[in-house]
Design an enzyme around this catalytic site. Structure first.
Site, PDB file in Angstrom:
ATOM      1  N   LYS A 117      15.429 -29.635   8.076  1.00 41.95           N
ATOM      2  CA  LYS A 117      15.767 -30.756   8.974  1.00 41.95           C
ATOM      3  C   LYS A 117      16.654 -30.275  10.115  1.00 41.95           C
ATOM      4  CE  LYS A 117      14.055 -34.337   6.564  1.00 41.95           C
ATOM      5  NZ  LYS A 117      12.966 -35.130   6.862  1.00 41.95           N
ATOM      6  N   LYS A 199       4.064 -30.422   4.486  1.00 40.56           N
ATOM      7  CA  LYS A 199       4.044 -31.689   3.749  1.00 40.56           C
ATOM      8  C   LYS A 199       3.656 -32.852   4.669  1.00 40.56           C
ATOM      9  CE  LYS A 199       7.687 -34.216   2.658  1.00 40.56           C
ATOM     10  NZ  LYS A 199       8.940 -34.755   2.142  1.00 40.56           N
ATOM     11  N   LYS A 202       6.601 -38.868   6.785  1.00 40.26           N
ATOM     12  CA  LYS A 202       6.654 -40.138   7.516  1.00 40.26           C
ATOM     13  C   LYS A 202       6.984 -39.938   8.977  1.00 40.26           C
ATOM     14  CE  LYS A 202       9.608 -42.239   4.386  1.00 40.26           C
ATOM     15  NZ  LYS A 202      10.171 -40.999   4.213  1.00 40.26           N
TER      16      LYS A 202
HETATM   17  N1  AQP Z   1       3.807 -35.655   1.153  1.00 39.12           N
HETATM   18  C1  AQP Z   1       4.392 -35.993   0.020  1.00 39.12           C
HETATM   19  N2  AQP Z   1       3.837 -35.646  -1.159  1.00 39.12           N
HETATM   20  C2  AQP Z   1       4.427 -35.994  -2.325  1.00 39.12           C
HETATM   21  N3  AQP Z   1       5.574 -36.681  -2.407  1.00 39.12           N
HETATM   22  C3  AQP Z   1       6.156 -37.045  -1.263  1.00 39.12           C
HETATM   23  N4  AQP Z   1       7.283 -37.725  -1.005  1.00 39.12           N
HETATM   24  C4  AQP Z   1       7.438 -37.861   0.337  1.00 39.12           C
HETATM   25  N5  AQP Z   1       6.413 -37.252   0.980  1.00 39.12           N
HETATM   26  C5  AQP Z   1       5.612 -36.732   0.011  1.00 39.12           C
HETATM   27  C6  AQP Z   1       8.190 -38.228  -2.031  1.00 39.12           C
HETATM   28  O1  AQP Z   1       8.572 -39.543  -1.700  1.00 39.12           O
HETATM   29  C7  AQP Z   1       9.902 -39.761  -2.118  1.00 39.12           C
HETATM   30  C8  AQP Z   1      10.717 -40.333  -0.993  1.00 39.12           C
HETATM   31  O2  AQP Z   1      10.938 -39.444   0.001  1.00 39.12           O
HETATM   32  P1  AQP Z   1      11.896 -39.764   1.203  1.00 39.12           P
HETATM   33  O3  AQP Z   1      11.233 -40.579   2.190  1.00 39.12           O
HETATM   34  O4  AQP Z   1      13.184 -40.326   0.750  1.00 39.12           O
HETATM   35  O5  AQP Z   1      12.191 -38.338   1.708  1.00 39.12           O
HETATM   36  P2  AQP Z   1      11.239 -37.232   2.217  1.00 39.12           P
HETATM   37  O6  AQP Z   1      10.736 -36.463   1.060  1.00 39.12           O
HETATM   38  O7  AQP Z   1      12.030 -36.481   3.246  1.00 39.12           O
HETATM   39  O8  AQP Z   1      10.025 -37.989   2.906  1.00 39.12           O
HETATM   40  P3  AQP Z   1       9.349 -37.746   4.285  1.00 39.12           P
HETATM   41  O9  AQP Z   1       8.115 -38.547   4.324  1.00 39.12           O
HETATM   42  O10 AQP Z   1       9.208 -36.278   4.584  1.00 39.12           O
HETATM   43  O11 AQP Z   1      10.357 -38.434   5.282  1.00 39.12           O
HETATM   44  P4  AQP Z   1      11.035 -37.850   6.558  1.00 39.12           P
HETATM   45  O12 AQP Z   1       9.923 -37.347   7.432  1.00 39.12           O
HETATM   46  O13 AQP Z   1      11.797 -38.960   7.173  1.00 39.12           O
HETATM   47  O14 AQP Z   1      11.954 -36.776   6.075  1.00 39.12           O
HETATM   48  C9  AQP Z   1      10.453 -38.450  -2.628  1.00 39.12           C
HETATM   49  O15 AQP Z   1      10.407 -38.459  -4.021  1.00 39.12           O
HETATM   50  C10 AQP Z   1       9.507 -37.452  -2.040  1.00 39.12           C
HETATM   51  O16 AQP Z   1       9.427 -36.294  -2.830  1.00 39.12           O
END
Ligand code: AQP
Length: 337
Positions: A117, A199, A202
Site C-alpha cells: 500500500k 489480487k 476493490k
Molecule cells: N481477491 C480476493 N480474493 C480472496 N479474498 C479476498 N479478499 C479481498 N479481496 C480478495 C478478502 O476479503 C476480506 C476483506 O478485505 P478488505 O476489503 O478489508 O481488505 P483487502 O484485502 O485489502 O481488500 P481489497 O479488495 O484489496 O481492498 P483495497 O483495494 O481497498 O485494499 C479479507 O478477508 C480479504 O482477504
C-alpha cells in the site's frame, strides 16, 4: 442483555474502500454466510480502516450502506448474525490505541500489505496505514472470537494479532482469546482477470480485471471474455497455478460458484479451448450473482430497514466490546470512571 455462550464465535470485516468484488465475495462473504448456524457471528463494515487511503466522504457513506445491503443479500441474515459499522463501536479505536503500544515498529514494518500500500500511495504514507494491523488486532480481540475467516492476504495480519495478544496476555494474564485464522480452500485469493498475478481488489484494476458484485450480466460477460488465459499453444483447460495462472484463476472462480472440483472442470472442458471456457465461466458467475444483485438493489431502497439492522448490530456488538475493553483498561492501570 444475555450473552450467547453456547456457540463458538466468529468475526470478520471488509473495508468499504470500493465496491465489493467477486474476490471479496468468494474470499470472504460467501464463506461467512455458510457458517451462521454453527457460529455466533459478528461482521462489520470496516470504515475506520477505509480512511487509511483518502476517501470521498459521500462515496464512503454510500458504500458502507451498500455493503451492508450486499452482506444481507449474500445470505447474512441479521437475525442470526450481528452486522455493524466499525466506527459505531468506539471501543475499536480505543483498544486500537492501546494495542499500538504493544505492537513493535519492526513487526509493523514487515507487513507485506503495508509495503504494497505504501508503494501504491507514495503521496500519503500515513501512520494509520502503518498501524492498520494493531487496529485489526483490536477489531478481532475485542470480540474474543474462536475463528477469524480471512483471505490469504490477511493471514499475516491475523498472525500478528496472535503475537500482540500473546504479548499482552504474557504481561497481564489471559485477557484475550487467541483465535484461529480460517482461510477457505477455494477462493482464498481471486486474481485480476487481466493480470492473474495481482489480487482482484476493490480499489484497483478500475475498469479492467475486476468483477463487481453489482455488475450487470453484460458487464460480467465482457470482463470474462477478455480475461487473460495463456500464451501457450496448448489451449486446454488444465489447473496449473504456476504455468497457467490465468486459467487456474478462472477454474478457481468456476469451482467456487458451481461447487465442481478441478478434475471435474478439466473433464467438462476437454477439447473445448479457452474461447468456449471463458464465456461459460462468465455465465456461471452471472447466474450465481443474479439473485444477490437483485436482493441488494431491493434492500438499498429500504433505508429504514438497513438503519434498524446496523443500530441493532451496534447495540449487540458494543455490549461484547465494552466488556473486553473494561477488562483491558483495568489491567493496564487506568482509573475506573
Ligand atoms: N481477491 C480476493 N480474493 C480472496 N479474498 C479476498 N479478499 C479481498 N479481496 C480478495 C478478502 O476479503 C476480506 C476483506 O478485505 P478488505 O476489503 O478489508 O481488505 P483487502 O484485502 O485489502 O481488500 P481489497 O479488495 O484489496 O481492498 P483495497 O483495494 O481497498 O485494499 C479479507 O478477508 C480479504 O482477504
Amino acid at each position: 442483555m444475555e450473552e450467547i455462550v453456547s456457540k463458538k464465535r466468529m468475526l470478520s470485516g471488509i473495508k468499504p474502500s470500493g465496491d465489493l468484488t467477486l474476490g471479496s465475495y468468494l474470499g470472504a462473504v460467501k464463506n461467512w454466510a455458510e457458517r451462521a448456524d454453527q457460529y455466533e457471528c459478528f461482521y462489520f463494515m470496516a470504515d475506520l480502516h477505509a480512511i487509511t487511503v483518502r476517501q470521498n466522504p459521500a462515496d464512503l457513506r454510500r458504500r458502507t450502506l451498500e455493503q451492508l445491503a450486499q452482506y444481507i443479500a449474500c445470505g447474512l441474515d441479521p437475525e442470526k448474525n450481528t452486522l455493524f459499522i466499525q466506527s459505531h463501536i468506539h471501543q475499536h479505536a480505543e483498544l486500537g490505541w492501546i494495542l499500538d503500544c504493544y505492537s513493535m515498529f519492526g513487526e509493523l514494518s514487515r507487513m507485506t500489505q503495508f509495503k504494497d500500500k505504501s508503494a501504491k500511495n507514495e503521496e500519503n504514507i500515513n501512520a494509520g496505514l502503518f498501524t492498520y494491523p494493531s487496529l485489526m488486532a483490536a477489531d478481532i480481540l475485542l470480540y474474543q472470537p474462536d475463528l477469524v475467516p480471512v483471505g490469504e492476504d490477511q493471514k499475516q495480519h491475523v498472525e500478528l494479532t496472535h503475537v500482540i495478544a500473546r504479548r499482552f496476555n504474557g504481561i497481564y494474564g489471559e485477557v484475550f482469546k487467541i483465535p484461529e485464522p480460517f482461510v477457505p480452500k477455494v477462493g482464498a485469493r481471486i486474481m485480476s482477470l487481466t493480470n492473474p498475478t495481482a489480487k482482484m481488489s476493490k480499489s484497483e484494476n478500475e475498469d479492467t480485471g475486476r468483477v463487481l458484485l453489482m455488475d450487470p450480466p453484460e458487464v460480467i460477460m465482457k470482463q470474462f471474455k477478455r480475461a487473460i488465459t495463456d500464451s501457450d499453444t496448448e489451449n486446454c483447460v488444465r489447473y496449473d497455478k504456476v504455468n497457467k495462472p490465468g486459467v487456474a484463476n478462472l477454474m478457481t472462480i468456476y469451482s467456487a460458484v458451481t461447487g465442481k472440483t478441478y478434475e471435474e472442470i478439466e473433464n467438462e472442458f476437454i477439447g473445448c479451448g479457452y474461447g468456449k471456457f471463458k464465456p461459460m465461466v462468465g455465465e456461471a458467475v452471472v447466474e450465481h450473482l443474479r439473485p444477490i444483485r437483485e436482493e441488494a438493489q431491493r434492500l438499498m431502497k429500504d433505508k429504514a430497514y438497513l438503519e434498524s439492522v446496523y443500530r441493532d448490530g451496534a447495540e449487540k456488538a458494543s455490549y461484547v466490546a465494552e466488556k473486553t475493553l473494561r477488562k483491558v483498561y483495568k489491567k493496564v492501570g487506568f482509573v475506573a470512571k
